[in-house]
Design an enzyme around this catalytic site. Structure first.
Site, PDB file in Angstrom:
ATOM      1  N   THR A  42       0.685  -1.277  -0.082  1.00  0.00           N
ATOM      2  CA  THR A  42       0.005   0.046  -0.049  1.00  0.00           C
ATOM      3  C   THR A  42       0.822   1.064  -0.014  1.00  0.00           C
ATOM      4  O   THR A  42       0.567   2.065  -0.577  1.00  0.00           O
ATOM      5  CB  THR A  42      -0.964  -0.170   1.213  1.00  0.00           C
ATOM      6  OG1 THR A  42      -1.728  -1.215   0.882  1.00  0.00           O
ATOM      7  CG2 THR A  42      -1.823   1.222   1.170  1.00  0.00           C
ATOM      8  N   GLU A  78       0.849   9.606  -5.618  1.00  0.00           N
ATOM      9  CA  GLU A  78       1.437  11.139  -5.377  1.00  0.00           C
ATOM     10  C   GLU A  78       2.359  11.595  -6.436  1.00  0.00           C
ATOM     11  O   GLU A  78       2.455  12.591  -6.944  1.00  0.00           O
ATOM     12  CB  GLU A  78       2.311  10.999  -4.077  1.00  0.00           C
ATOM     13  CG  GLU A  78       1.336  11.380  -2.741  1.00  0.00           C
ATOM     14  CD  GLU A  78       2.047  11.768  -1.716  1.00  0.00           C
ATOM     15  OE1 GLU A  78       2.366  13.097  -1.617  1.00  0.00           O
ATOM     16  OE2 GLU A  78       2.048  11.097  -0.542  1.00  0.00           O
ATOM     17  N   HIS A 109      -6.849   0.593  -0.958  1.00  0.00           N
ATOM     18  CA  HIS A 109      -6.253  -0.405  -1.683  1.00  0.00           C
ATOM     19  C   HIS A 109      -7.274  -1.770  -1.785  1.00  0.00           C
ATOM     20  O   HIS A 109      -7.411  -2.406  -0.712  1.00  0.00           O
ATOM     21  CB  HIS A 109      -4.728  -0.810  -0.992  1.00  0.00           C
ATOM     22  CG  HIS A 109      -3.770  -1.444  -1.811  1.00  0.00           C
ATOM     23  ND1 HIS A 109      -2.561  -1.577  -1.576  1.00  0.00           N
ATOM     24  CD2 HIS A 109      -4.124  -2.072  -2.935  1.00  0.00           C
ATOM     25  CE1 HIS A 109      -2.086  -2.337  -2.224  1.00  0.00           C
ATOM     26  NE2 HIS A 109      -2.840  -2.591  -3.383  1.00  0.00           N
TER      27      HIS A 109
END
Length: 132
Positions: free
Chosen positions: A37, A45, A71
């Site tokens: 994750t 990002e 996730h």
């Protein structure tokens, strides 16, 4: 400073391979040899940050200020993961994205991410001042 060059609908995509280095067991976020994750959120990002960077004035950059993702599915080593970021709002120096990640079979994650434009030098100086 207004982010006049950044428009709703701006998108960017980035990819990476799932390797031993970005599995949950190696990154310490779990004990399974699947895409971690933290690796997925980092890729999300990256997609957002890289979308903005060429549109910022000299001396400016963006920093992540929030990330809310799910996730949803595991991805084994050897597969490629693609993260997509799309600008959905621009409010002053804050930019909001929807972010999604996919492997070769399905969507594996989605959510929202916010970035804030800062003067690189001023922001770095503020961080360094904590050393005193």
């Amino acid at each position: 400073m207004e982010l006049t060059e950044i428009k709703i609908g701006l998108t960017n995509r980035v990819t990476e391979m799932v390797t031993e280095q970005n599995t949950a067991v190696t990154m310490g976020s779990g004990n399974l040899p699947v895409y971690a994750t933290p690796a997925m959120t980092c890729l999300m990002e990256k997609a957002a940050a890289e979308a903005l960077e060429p549109l910022l004035p000299e001396g400016w950059t963006t920093v992540g200020i929030s990330l809310n993702v799910a996730h949803k599915a595991p991805t084994p080593t050897g597969m490629e993961v693609r993260a997509e970021a799309e600008v959905v709002a621009v409010e002053g120096r804050k930019v909001t994205f929807t972010v999604r990640a996919f492997d070769g079979r399905e969507e594996i994650g989605s959510g929202t991410h916010e970035r804030f434009a800062v003067l690189r030098e001023k922001f770095t100086a503020k961080a360094e001042a904590k050393r005193c």
